[in-house]
Design a protein around this motif. Structure first.
Motif, PDB file in Angstrom:
ATOM      1  N   GLY A 235      -3.416  36.251 -29.775  1.00 37.06           N
ATOM      2  CA  GLY A 235      -2.955  34.905 -30.084  1.00 37.06           C
ATOM      3  C   GLY A 235      -1.462  34.790 -29.874  1.00 37.06           C
ATOM      4  N   VAL A 236      -0.988  33.564 -29.862  1.00 41.91           N
ATOM      5  CA  VAL A 236       0.448  33.308 -29.782  1.00 41.91           C
ATOM      6  C   VAL A 236       0.773  32.208 -30.777  1.00 41.91           C
ATOM      7  CG1 VAL A 236       0.679  34.027 -27.371  1.00 41.91           C
ATOM      8  CG2 VAL A 236       0.167  31.650 -27.890  1.00 41.91           C
ATOM      9  N   GLU A 237       2.036  32.169 -31.190  1.00 45.91           N
ATOM     10  CA  GLU A 237       2.463  31.142 -32.135  1.00 45.91           C
ATOM     11  C   GLU A 237       3.942  30.864 -31.952  1.00 45.91           C
ATOM     12  OE1 GLU A 237       3.128  33.809 -36.126  1.00 45.91           O
ATOM     13  OE2 GLU A 237       1.052  33.421 -35.489  1.00 45.91           O
ATOM     14  N   PRO A 238       4.372  29.649 -32.237  1.00 45.27           N
ATOM     15  CA  PRO A 238       5.800  29.342 -32.116  1.00 45.27           C
ATOM     16  C   PRO A 238       6.589  29.961 -33.258  1.00 45.27           C
ATOM     17  CG  PRO A 238       4.603  27.450 -32.962  1.00 45.27           C
ATOM     18  CD  PRO A 238       3.581  28.497 -32.649  1.00 45.27           C
ATOM     19  N   ALA A 239       7.853  30.274 -32.958  1.00 43.18           N
ATOM     20  CA  ALA A 239       8.755  30.805 -33.984  1.00 43.18           C
ATOM     21  C   ALA A 239      10.162  30.311 -33.667  1.00 43.18           C
ATOM     22  CB  ALA A 239       8.710  32.325 -34.027  1.00 43.18           C
ATOM     23  N   ALA A 242      11.609  30.698 -30.102  1.00 39.60           N
ATOM     24  CA  ALA A 242      10.913  31.829 -29.490  1.00 39.60           C
ATOM     25  C   ALA A 242       9.401  31.623 -29.542  1.00 39.60           C
ATOM     26  CB  ALA A 242      11.299  33.127 -30.187  1.00 39.60           C
ATOM     27  N   VAL A 243       8.709  32.539 -28.894  1.00 42.66           N
ATOM     28  CA  VAL A 243       7.254  32.587 -28.916  1.00 42.66           C
ATOM     29  C   VAL A 243       6.853  33.967 -29.418  1.00 42.66           C
ATOM     30  CG1 VAL A 243       5.143  32.527 -27.533  1.00 42.66           C
ATOM     31  CG2 VAL A 243       7.034  30.980 -26.988  1.00 42.66           C
ATOM     32  N   VAL A 244       5.928  34.018 -30.338  1.00 37.22           N
ATOM     33  CA  VAL A 244       5.470  35.296 -30.881  1.00 37.22           C
ATOM     34  C   VAL A 244       4.108  35.625 -30.278  1.00 37.22           C
ATOM     35  CG1 VAL A 244       4.723  36.533 -32.941  1.00 37.22           C
ATOM     36  CG2 VAL A 244       6.777  35.119 -33.014  1.00 37.22           C
ATOM     37  N   ILE A 245       4.030  36.817 -29.666  1.00 39.65           N
ATOM     38  CA  ILE A 245       2.785  37.325 -29.092  1.00 39.65           C
ATOM     39  C   ILE A 245       2.128  38.226 -30.128  1.00 39.65           C
ATOM     40  CG2 ILE A 245       1.793  38.696 -27.223  1.00 39.65           C
ATOM     41  CD1 ILE A 245       4.314  38.118 -25.593  1.00 39.65           C
ATOM     42  N   CYS A 246       0.845  37.976 -30.374  1.00 38.33           N
ATOM     43  CA  CYS A 246       0.120  38.776 -31.353  1.00 38.33           C
ATOM     44  C   CYS A 246      -0.841  39.710 -30.631  1.00 38.33           C
ATOM     45  CB  CYS A 246      -0.665  37.875 -32.308  1.00 38.33           C
ATOM     46  SG  CYS A 246       0.364  36.650 -33.164  1.00 38.33           S
ATOM     47  N   VAL A 247      -0.591  41.013 -30.765  1.00 33.59           N
ATOM     48  CA  VAL A 247      -1.438  42.036 -30.150  1.00 33.59           C
ATOM     49  C   VAL A 247      -1.898  42.962 -31.275  1.00 33.59           C
ATOM     50  CG1 VAL A 247      -1.632  43.829 -28.400  1.00 33.59           C
ATOM     51  CG2 VAL A 247      -0.064  41.914 -28.043  1.00 33.59           C
ATOM     52  N   GLY A 248      -3.137  42.777 -31.711  1.00 35.01           N
ATOM     53  CA  GLY A 248      -3.585  43.524 -32.877  1.00 35.01           C
ATOM     54  C   GLY A 248      -2.739  43.140 -34.076  1.00 35.01           C
ATOM     55  N   ASP A 249      -2.192  44.132 -34.751  1.00 34.02           N
ATOM     56  CA  ASP A 249      -1.338  43.874 -35.909  1.00 34.02           C
ATOM     57  C   ASP A 249       0.123  43.704 -35.527  1.00 34.02           C
ATOM     58  OD1 ASP A 249      -3.528  44.095 -37.594  1.00 34.02           O
ATOM     59  OD2 ASP A 249      -3.273  46.266 -37.830  1.00 34.02           O
ATOM     60  N   GLU A 250       0.436  43.845 -34.251  1.00 38.92           N
ATOM     61  CA  GLU A 250       1.831  43.792 -33.809  1.00 38.92           C
ATOM     62  C   GLU A 250       2.199  42.378 -33.387  1.00 38.92           C
ATOM     63  OE1 GLU A 250       4.849  46.299 -30.858  1.00 38.92           O
ATOM     64  OE2 GLU A 250       2.674  46.504 -30.678  1.00 38.92           O
ATOM     65  N   ARG A 251       3.437  42.005 -33.716  1.00 35.86           N
ATOM     66  CA  ARG A 251       3.968  40.699 -33.332  1.00 35.86           C
ATOM     67  C   ARG A 251       5.218  40.935 -32.489  1.00 35.86           C
ATOM     68  NH1 ARG A 251       2.636  36.365 -36.647  1.00 35.86           N
ATOM     69  NH2 ARG A 251       4.816  35.693 -36.792  1.00 35.86           N
TER      70      ARG A 251
END
Length: 468
Positions: A235-239, A242-251
């Motif tokens: 998933g991705v989300e705004p921050a 910036a843009v935060v990429i979610c890979v497993g538990d890592e952001r």
């Protein structure tokens, strides 16, 4: 308003330009309908600007591989050079060329409106054009966006955004390890960005020989690109900005996210439904470019819309043949549709060349080993490092590899892949050998010049001639 012309080409990229040009050369009148810049994706947002972004970094890296040398570059100068290659996104020169070639250029969105009819919605008002001979659809392809949660809620880059960027982001995320993702990851890393590349498959460049992707991934990592294979984006989300990429538990926070997950034929809004075809699907053609499922031999297509080899040079090749076919049919000339004949795109079926302009370069022609075996060929494969006098002169510690795929049943080369610095210019020799179906015993007499990297041909042939 209404107009009539022999050939109407919908789409004025490099493919459409060639289709119109070759129709005119055949004695017909031709019109190109284009809503954006004449010259299309390749000239302004793909081939030319991306290679301009890559070239300086490659040249500097090549210099650094020679002893006693120093080199550096200014990223701003690279962007300025890129702008020159795109003519600052001004197509006046392309329009002037088209008109000098006898091609009429009409601005606007063109779509089919029944047999031999194209409707244009443009700045000069609506226009209906009747094609006396043919309509050629050359509308190219559009990016595919994967179903990633949150992707539509954040700002993303397409390949267009990346190749026309005015500034280098501090942190760049790249989704997709194909040609676009691999090339632009390297370009922006060398221009100063911290790059994270995510590919959900086990390697980058999946359509190529496995060793090609392995070597490119290793080179990207060696330069500091965070290459993550077998990683789907959760998933991705705004921050903020910036843009935060979610890979497993890592952001992972990035300033820009390039979505480079492939392209599909651009047929959604071409009016295919008005001639009995389904919008959104690739156009099925025969080897003359004639669209299947439409009566009357008037509707043709070339380039990415056909879903064949989605490469500029292959699209232009198909367009040249299609324009010639339309001209021949207009005067009742019998077509030469034998394999490798004047009026068929035989090269689409096993003789396609392609270069990935990373460092190391990947240059391939014809079939991979897997493709050749899947086609039922009796295959022999020869693998060698590129380690000859020419390569050692080219760079200290030159590290390259070559694979030759031979159809033993016919005794001819059907595939070749080179990986290494400056291997792209060797590719055409392989393409000629494959297209010409040159027997392996005859290739033995094609002597490579010394000392060049091409001497690897001799080493491959020596290994092929060695029993066992």
């Amino acid at each position: 308003m209404a107009r009539e012309v022999d050939v109407v080409v919908i789409g004025g990229g490099a493919v459409g330009e060639n289709a119109a040009d070759y129709a005119v050369r055949s004695g017909l009148s031709a019109m190109i309908v284009e809503a954006e810049l004449l010259g299309g994706e390749c000239s302004y947002w793909a081939c030319m600007p991306s290679k301009a972004l890559l070239r300086t970094g490659h040249a500097v890296a090549a210099v650094q591989r020679l002893p006693g040398t120093t080199a550096d570059f200014d990223p701003a100068a690279v962007l300025a050079r890129r702008d020159r290659f795109t003519s600052n996104w001004n197509d006046e020169g392309q329009v002037e060329w088209a008109r000098s070639a006898g091609i009429d250029v009409v601005r606007g969105v063109g779509r089919l409106a029944g047999e031999r009819t194209v409707e244009v919605d443009g700045p000069a008002g609506p226009l209906t054009v009747t094609a006396r001979r043919a309509v050629v659809v050359c509308t190219g392809s559009v990016p595919v966006r994967p179903p990633v949660p949150g992707l539509d809620t954040v700002r993303t880059w397409s390949s267009r955004d990346a190749t026309s960027a005015k500034e280098i982001p501090a942190r760049l995320g790249v989704l997709g390890g194909g040609v676009v993702g691999s090339e632009l990851s390297q370009a922006f890393q060398r221009l100063g960005a911290q790059v994270t590349l995510l590919e959900q498959g086990p390697r980058v460049l999946p359509p190529f020989e496995p060793f090609a992707g392995e070597r490119v991934a290793a080179a990207l990592r060696a330069r500091g690109v965070d290459v993550r294979l077998g990683h789907a984006l959760d998933g991705v989300e705004p921050a903020g900005d910036a843009v935060v990429i979610c890979v497993g538990d890592e952001r992972i926070a990035v300033d820009e996210l390039l979505v480079a997950t492939g392209r599909r034929p651009n047929t959604d809004s071409v009016g295919l439904e008005t001639v009995g075809l389904r919008p959104g699907e690739r156009l099925e053609i025969d080897d003359t470019g004639l669209v299947q499922g439409v009566d009357g031999q008037w509707l043709y297509a070339a380039g990415d819309v056909t879903g064949r080899a989605m490469l500029t040079h292959q699209g232009k090749y198909a367009a040249r043949i299609t324009g010639t076919v339309i001209g021949a049919r207009s005067i009742g000339e019998e077509l030469d549709t034998r394999p490798w004949g004047e009026h068929v795109t035989t090269a689409d079926h096993g003789a396609v060349p392609q270069v990935v302009f990373t460092d190391p370069e990947v240059a391939s022609a014809g079939l991979t080993e897997a493709q050749a075996r899947a086609a039922g060929l009796d295959v022999r494969v020869v693998d060698l490092p590129i380690a000859v006098g020419g390569s050692s002169l080219q760079a200290d510690g030159y590290d390259g590899a070559a694979r030759m795929v031979v159809d033993e049943g016919r005794g001819v080369l059907v595939g070749m892949t080179f990986v290494g610095q400056d291997v792209a210019e060797m590719l055409h020799a392989a393409t000629v050998a494959i297209v010409g179906e040159v027997p392996m015993h005859r290739l033995w007499h094609a002597v490579p010049a010394y000392p060049t990297i091409s001497e690897v041909w001799l080493r491959l042939l020596e290994a092929y001639r060695t029993p066992g």
